[in-house]
Design an enzyme around this catalytic site. Structure first.
Site, PDB file in Angstrom:
ATOM      1  N   GLY A 197       9.356  -2.951   8.642  1.00  0.00           N
ATOM      2  CA  GLY A 197       9.574  -1.638   9.235  1.00  0.00           C
ATOM      3  C   GLY A 197      10.883  -1.012   8.825  1.00  0.00           C
ATOM      4  O   GLY A 197      11.445  -1.313   7.774  1.00  0.00           O
ATOM      5  N   LEU A 223       1.431  -1.964   6.486  1.00  0.00           N
ATOM      6  CA  LEU A 223       2.828  -1.726   6.091  1.00  0.00           C
ATOM      7  C   LEU A 223       3.591  -3.042   5.941  1.00  0.00           C
ATOM      8  O   LEU A 223       3.627  -3.861   6.853  1.00  0.00           O
ATOM      9  CB  LEU A 223       3.505  -0.845   7.152  1.00  0.00           C
ATOM     10  CG  LEU A 223       4.938  -0.432   6.823  1.00  0.00           C
ATOM     11  CD1 LEU A 223       4.985   0.414   5.570  1.00  0.00           C
ATOM     12  CD2 LEU A 223       5.565   0.285   7.994  1.00  0.00           C
ATOM     13  N   ASP A 224       4.213  -3.217   4.789  1.00  0.00           N
ATOM     14  CA  ASP A 224       5.051  -4.395   4.521  1.00  0.00           C
ATOM     15  C   ASP A 224       4.275  -5.709   4.567  1.00  0.00           C
ATOM     16  O   ASP A 224       4.849  -6.783   4.718  1.00  0.00           O
ATOM     17  CB  ASP A 224       6.255  -4.486   5.490  1.00  0.00           C
ATOM     18  CG  ASP A 224       7.143  -3.265   5.392  1.00  0.00           C
ATOM     19  OD1 ASP A 224       7.161  -2.634   4.330  1.00  0.00           O
ATOM     20  OD2 ASP A 224       7.808  -2.939   6.380  1.00  0.00           O
ATOM     21  N   GLU A 225       2.939  -5.622   4.458  1.00  0.00           N
ATOM     22  CA  GLU A 225       2.128  -6.838   4.507  1.00  0.00           C
ATOM     23  C   GLU A 225       1.450  -7.139   3.175  1.00  0.00           C
ATOM     24  O   GLU A 225       0.652  -8.068   3.069  1.00  0.00           O
ATOM     25  CB  GLU A 225       1.060  -6.726   5.614  1.00  0.00           C
ATOM     26  CG  GLU A 225       1.606  -6.728   7.023  1.00  0.00           C
ATOM     27  CD  GLU A 225       2.177  -8.075   7.427  1.00  0.00           C
ATOM     28  OE1 GLU A 225       1.747  -9.116   6.876  1.00  0.00           O
ATOM     29  OE2 GLU A 225       3.085  -8.081   8.284  1.00  0.00           O
TER      30      GLU A 225
ATOM     31  N   ARG C 207       1.768 -16.470   4.359  1.00  0.00           N
ATOM     32  CA  ARG C 207       2.262 -15.146   3.993  1.00  0.00           C
ATOM     33  C   ARG C 207       2.485 -15.016   2.487  1.00  0.00           C
ATOM     34  O   ARG C 207       2.707 -13.928   1.972  1.00  0.00           O
ATOM     35  CB  ARG C 207       3.584 -14.864   4.743  1.00  0.00           C
ATOM     36  CG  ARG C 207       4.209 -13.502   4.477  1.00  0.00           C
ATOM     37  CD  ARG C 207       3.293 -12.365   4.908  1.00  0.00           C
ATOM     38  NE  ARG C 207       3.813 -11.041   4.532  1.00  0.00           N
ATOM     39  CZ  ARG C 207       3.560 -10.475   3.358  1.00  0.00           C
ATOM     40  NH1 ARG C 207       2.810 -11.082   2.458  1.00  0.00           N
ATOM     41  NH2 ARG C 207       4.054  -9.280   3.094  1.00  0.00           N
TER      42      ARG C 207
END
Lengths: 280, 280, 280, 280
Positions: A197, A223-225, C207
């Site tokens: 974020g 977002l950001d993943e 991740r």
């Protein structure tokens, strides 16, 4: 990659004899393998292979021969050896953009920057000094979709292979992202997944961390993943304010973005589910 | 490496079709390739390949089939999957030796430490507390050759695959080195080729460097000139005395030595002329 | 810190002349300042100072003179120069504990490990081989409070300055934490704030990160939210399974924990709100 | 350094009470110390201090008061807070120069680049695009002394505080070096003292190292022997040719040079004998 070199990229479910069969097709076509890398994911039993080879043989015949011997689900690509076009999007920060422009100007960038698009005009003089087209497309007084429509129109003539978000500080709609599947690369100014974020350096300062970093990743709807391509960090200490962290972090950001782009543009990156397989 | 896995190591002058031919032999024997790495040195056109495969096929037949199809100068090895014996030599510093003993005790070391030999008795209690045989072979009042003869006698019953010099502070004669070709691994406490010879931390301090490091390398007749396997560094600053550098450097030394040994013992290292090819 | 050296630690709201006044007290007592470090936090205007000085002057007089000239809210400490006692808690992993025991055995640890407490008996032989008392306090069939009560009883005779959680895999109750304010140090196997909670290497694998790390921090009531003392990372790639990451991460964990303990035990760390000021 | 801030730099033989006396002078002049760093070299017993303070007091009075209380051999400097002029010398490589020009253009450089001088004209378009004067001073058909004379003439009008050698590939005569004592900063493309002299990447390749690096240092009469300001390294492996190493090394070179310049220009570096004391 020299001019007579091509890159073959294959990924498919693993099965016995894949390397033998694939190298057989290349051998039959009298192609010389310059470098070869394989990887089998032990969790999913999925096979990845990257072959750089030399030879003048018609690519189509190689591809169709490979299709015949490979499992139906195989993803087979043959990368051309010409420099492809990328378009860079930026907002107001010059460090990542400037670094890319410098590399591009001195042939240290494995692609051609066709244009730069920004929602501000602050970076226009920098871009113009490198003789690269600059499109100022302000987002003010526009719906997100309208703004993106304008960007798409500006992009169209360049037909870019990749969009590079060099500190472009706006989030795209899923509709826009869908237009460039696996073809948008972003630099996030933290070692993801820490500090997703906004204002990651402020978050890092507030948490009192002793390292900060940057992450280059593909852009997905989350977002950001997106899948991480490259990451790096530098040490900081208690004397760094959030602003000092931002200053220090700029060098990591530009180096990580440039490294990730080199890997992607030299066809060394596979995207597989939520991760990347990178043949360095 | 799990128990049913074997490692095939091949290096030879490069020629077209090598991968095809080699993978063909494995395929004919119904062996499943788990991982495969190749590299062709662009300067010398030399080919290196490491294949990990699963299968119960008699190794001899695979080897003889490979010999048939490979160039005469090919070096072909098939690594067994059992843990091999290593003997560690040390002098008075406990950090590298202690780290290896800990890993060995908890099965984190890809070999078995059969014994420790030292020219001092200082480390004997440490070694004995891990239930490992300790041989104190003092060098006092002995010619170098006599001392080495005693070491050879102590080594013999263990028949070690490798000798590990874990801060062993004496230089071996060429005659001794010749007995363990490509089988002696040393840790040097500097980032070679900086600071060869004695007291590298003192040299580093005198030069005012801002980084110090360690280098794991094979031992050859030329002191500190053997092929480098692994290196790492840490930052230092003006406040480090030579002794502070030595303290800080210990952690790098033990990690680099352990990393290099893991690579060698997992058969990921080729020696080629004055360098190593390491398939990480 | 040599035997005649003492450490003075002061933190208080900043005001003009603090250094002048403090150094004046030391000068009046004919104490020689060996090293001096100050820092003023620009956000909160808070002053931190660490002075190492030599001298035989009675500490009480120095402290009372300092109290007179410093703001009322000042926190003033004078560290004694003897080695203090620490107790280590562990569960089943030997790498951090073993590393600390080795350093302790060879006087490379700036404290004395008085005892080790574990909820399993697996590490008992290791600890006993270093002649350190080992307390096996199983948590089975016990309420958390009962288990902690037993730990407190075992700890009491050692009167430890710090508790070190060397991969102790249980969470303490706020009541227990309150007994050791700013005196419990933990190693978390990720670069916090990434991957808080359980199985950070599994989370890291899921991740698809390209770096993993470790964080040494003070323990507070909020799990994994304590003030960070030291962090470090190492690169990983797609070929690392979660288990490979755990193996590779062990070296970082033990080095970071040991580094953080050295900083804390040498009185180089201030805790201020949710961060640390570390005079390296 | 904000506009009202000044930097006081003192180094002298250590003696009791130095900090007390110096901070007393600042206190008497009602100056507020913003940050303060001291270091006493334990080998030579030499004292270094850097104080950043705020205040409008006439600098001359502070300096003369300090001279009165400090040992005769003390070196006392009071740095002005304006941006100073630097001149950059380069040859044909754009990466270090381009990076400095970018930082300079966007106020991320703690000085002003007044001009660039090169013995080739290759970089002229780059420099001109940033609106910086460019002097092409070819060395062809000139004696070294003649060439340097021309450079001195070109430099004179800019009166630079420092000369920055941003991959300037010629060696200066001692006479030239003497004109800029402690005022010339060079970037060497290896982790000194490894690989002094020409072609360090070629040397690194030939030695088979696993790390390469860069070193920023002051220029002295002894080639590559000047005091080191900053160093950094990156990992390489067997697949890097000397040319790949050069490519990869460029990023380290530019970051290390820029970091060293920031430290020097922010008055955080003391030169003491053959080393630097750097207050980071």
């Amino acid at each position: 990659m020299n001019s007579n070199e091509r890159i073959l990229l294959i990924d498919c479910p693993d099965e016995k004899g894949l390397i033998y069969k694939i190298s057989g097709v290349l051998y039959d076509h009298k192609l010389n393998i310059v470098s070869n890398q394989e990887y089998v994911d032990p969790v999913s039993d999925h096979f990845f292979m990257r072959s750089a080879f030399e030879g003048t043989e018609a690519a189509e015949q190689v591809l169709s021969d490979l299709e015949e011997i490979l499992p139906e689900q195989a993803d087979i690509r043959l990368a051309s050896n010409g420099k492809r076009s990328v378009v860079v999007l930026a907002t107001k920060e010059p460090h990542c953009l400037g670094d890319l422009l410098l590399r591009n100007a001195y042939d240290e960038f494995p692609a051609t920057i066709s244009a730069v698009i920004s929602n501000h005009d602050y970076l226009e003089p920098l871009v113009r000094s490198f003789d690269i087209p600059f499109h100022h497309i302000s987002h003010e007084h526009l719906e997100r979709e309208e703004h993106e429509e304008k960007i798409l129109n500006a992009l169209a003539p360049y037909n870019p292979a990749y969009l590079v978000l060099a500190k472009y500080m706006r989030v795209f709609t899923p509709l826009f992202v869908k237009r460039f599947p696996n073809r948008m690369i972003n630099i996030h100014h933290s070692f993801l997944p820490a500090f997703v974020g906004a204002s990651p350096y402020r978050q890092a300062f507030d948490r009192g961390v002793k390292i900060i970093g940057a992450t280059a990743h593909f852009v997905t709807d989350d977002l950001d993943e997106g899948q991480i391509i490259a990451q790096d960090v530098i040490p900081v200490n208690h004397s760094y304010t959030a602003s000092d962290m931002a200053n220090a972090g700029r060098d990591v950001e530009k180096i990580v973005l440039s490294k990730a782009l080199k890997l992607v543009l030299e066809e060394k990156v596979f995207i597989y589910q939520n991760r990347t397989v990178v043949f360095e």
